[in-house]
Design a protein around this motif. Structure first.
Motif, PDB file in Angstrom:
ATOM      1  N   CYS A 166      35.839  80.773  29.114  1.00 22.84           N
ATOM      2  CA  CYS A 166      36.953  81.310  28.327  1.00 22.84           C
ATOM      3  C   CYS A 166      37.649  82.423  29.108  1.00 22.84           C
ATOM      4  N   CYS A 198      35.713  82.474  20.462  1.00 24.65           N
ATOM      5  CA  CYS A 198      36.918  83.202  20.038  1.00 24.65           C
ATOM      6  C   CYS A 198      38.139  82.291  19.841  1.00 24.65           C
ATOM      7  N   CYS A 211      37.626  77.818  23.076  1.00 23.36           N
ATOM      8  CA  CYS A 211      36.387  78.584  23.194  1.00 23.36           C
ATOM      9  C   CYS A 211      35.680  78.611  21.826  1.00 23.36           C
ATOM     10  N   CYS A 248      37.038  85.916  26.523  1.00 23.60           N
ATOM     11  CA  CYS A 248      35.716  86.545  26.332  1.00 23.60           C
ATOM     12  C   CYS A 248      34.701  86.137  27.399  1.00 23.60           C
ATOM     13  N   GLU A 279      39.963  80.782  21.903  1.00 25.52           N
ATOM     14  CA  GLU A 279      40.992  80.860  22.938  1.00 25.52           C
ATOM     15  C   GLU A 279      41.142  79.483  23.599  1.00 25.52           C
TER      16      GLU A 279
HETATM   17 ZN   LIG Z   1      36.310  83.080  24.134  1.00 24.96          ZN
END
Ligand SMILES: [Zn+2]
Length: 368
Positions: A141, A126, A123, A144, A128
């Motif tokens: 994601c 963030c 992502c 988020c 991820e």
């Molecule tokens: Zn994210």
């Protein structure tokens, strides 16, 4: 004679090896050339020398034993910069370029390789790694819920070009084709070409070692990045240094154009200019300082007309003069972009620039 050891000079500096203390010579010659006592004799006050030292510490190349590009001055490895003298096996000739632009998939794959290392998506917001596929080839994601595609938040996504158009654009940019001819060849409008050039230059700035300092000084990071709060009146002051054939244009955040004028008027720092760009004689470890802005021209009485400065003798500055001479009315806010572009062009002068530009373009736009 008693010799007492009390320290070691870092390697690469004058008089390296153990320091010796003897009745007549305490410090090896050349090591403390920027020392207060030596400079005091040259007419500078103690306060201005101390200030100069603070400035030096603020930059990556602060005085003797300072840092350049995060390395001790004596140990700066010019090989870390893209090699300017040798051709790399990755360099692309016209046949390779033709293969790339012959299909949309090949062009897309070329850019994707720069975007995701080992095809591992994450992502952009963030970082991820757990993602869900959604329609249109996009991903969402799991943390988020940000939905994105492969080029989201990258410089590449800031212009309405597809991958093939970007490749052609970069090729023409590399060859320094004038914008009007680029617009005609790519069948796009003139403002679109100007926007593309601006994005490429901002991508180059984002790759620079002092990118954070430049963004803090008021250079806009790029589309999607935070706009600077106030308009930039003068460009930042740059210190220019040549380290083994690699030119580095280093931002000096604590030095303003007014102080540059002060050095000129009070300490007889020699200055010259072309257009509205002013450059100086050597200062500290730098071959020259360069800046652009109205503060450097307070009245008609201040002139920057000194001849034969050491910077004039370098190939790099010849290239900058030739290139910026074609730009009419260069605004100070654009000067860092052009200077960084010329720095990259000079340091990659004997190699294919397309891959370097494509890599810069595939980076995320910094938050600013
Ligand atoms: Zn994210």
């Amino acid at each position: 004679m008693t010799v007492r050891r009390f320290g070691t000079i870092p390697p690469g500096l004058p008089g390296d090896g153990p320091w010796t203390r003897s009745p007549r010579r305490r410090i090896p010659v050349g090591f403390r050339v920027t020392g207060v006592r030596r400079l005091s004799r040259s007419g500078l006050s103690g306060a201005s020398i101390a200030r100069g030292r603070r400035i030096g510490r603020g930059s990556r190349l602060g005085g003797c034993g300072g840092l350049v590009a995060g390395n001790p001055y004596g140990e700066f490895d010019t090989k870390k910069w893209p090699d300017g003298n040798r051709k790399s096996s990755d360099d692309m000739d016209v046949i390779g370029f033709n293969d790339l632009v012959s299909s949309k998939q090949a062009a897309r794959r070329f850019f994707l390789d720069f975007c995701w290392k080992n095809h591992q998506r994450f992502c952009p917001r963030c970082r991820e790694r757990k993602l869900y596929r959604v329609s249109g080839g996009r991903r969402r994601c799991s943390r988020c819920c940000y939905t994105f595609h492969d080029f989201s938040r990258r410089f590449l996504n800031s212009c309405a070009f597809d991958c093939r158009q970007w490749l052609w654009f970069l090729k023409l940019f590399e060859l320094e084709v004038p914008p009007r001819d680029m617009a005609a060849q790519l069948r796009v409008s003139y403002p679109t070409v100007l926007k593309g050039q601006d994005i490429v230059r901002r991508a180059i700035v984002a790759q620079a070692l002092d990118a954070t300092l430049l963004h803090r000084a008021g250079v806009w990071a790029g589309p999607g990045g935070k706009r600077p709060e106030s308009a930039m009146r003068d460009s930042p002051v740059f210190g220019i240094i040549d380290v083994g054939g690699v030119v580095i244009c280093d931002t000096l955040p604590e030095l303003t154009p007014e102080e540059l004028l002060l050095f000129k008027c009070n300490f007889r720092l020699r200055t010259a200019s072309f257009g509205r760009v002013v450059y100086t004689a050597p200062y500290r470890n730098y071959l020259a300082m360069a800046c652009c802005g109205p503060s450097l021209w307070p009245t008609d009485l201040v002139r920057h007309e000194d001849k034969r400065l050491p910077l004039d003798a370098t190939d790099f500055w010849g290239l900058v003069k030739q290139r910026l001479g074609r730009v009419r009315g260069l605004p100070p806010v654009q000067f860092p972009l052009y200077l960084k572009e010329m720095e990259l062009r000079y340091n990659c002068r004997n190699r294919d620039l397309l891959g370097v530009l494509a890599k810069a373009l595939c980076a995320f736009v910094p938050d600013g």
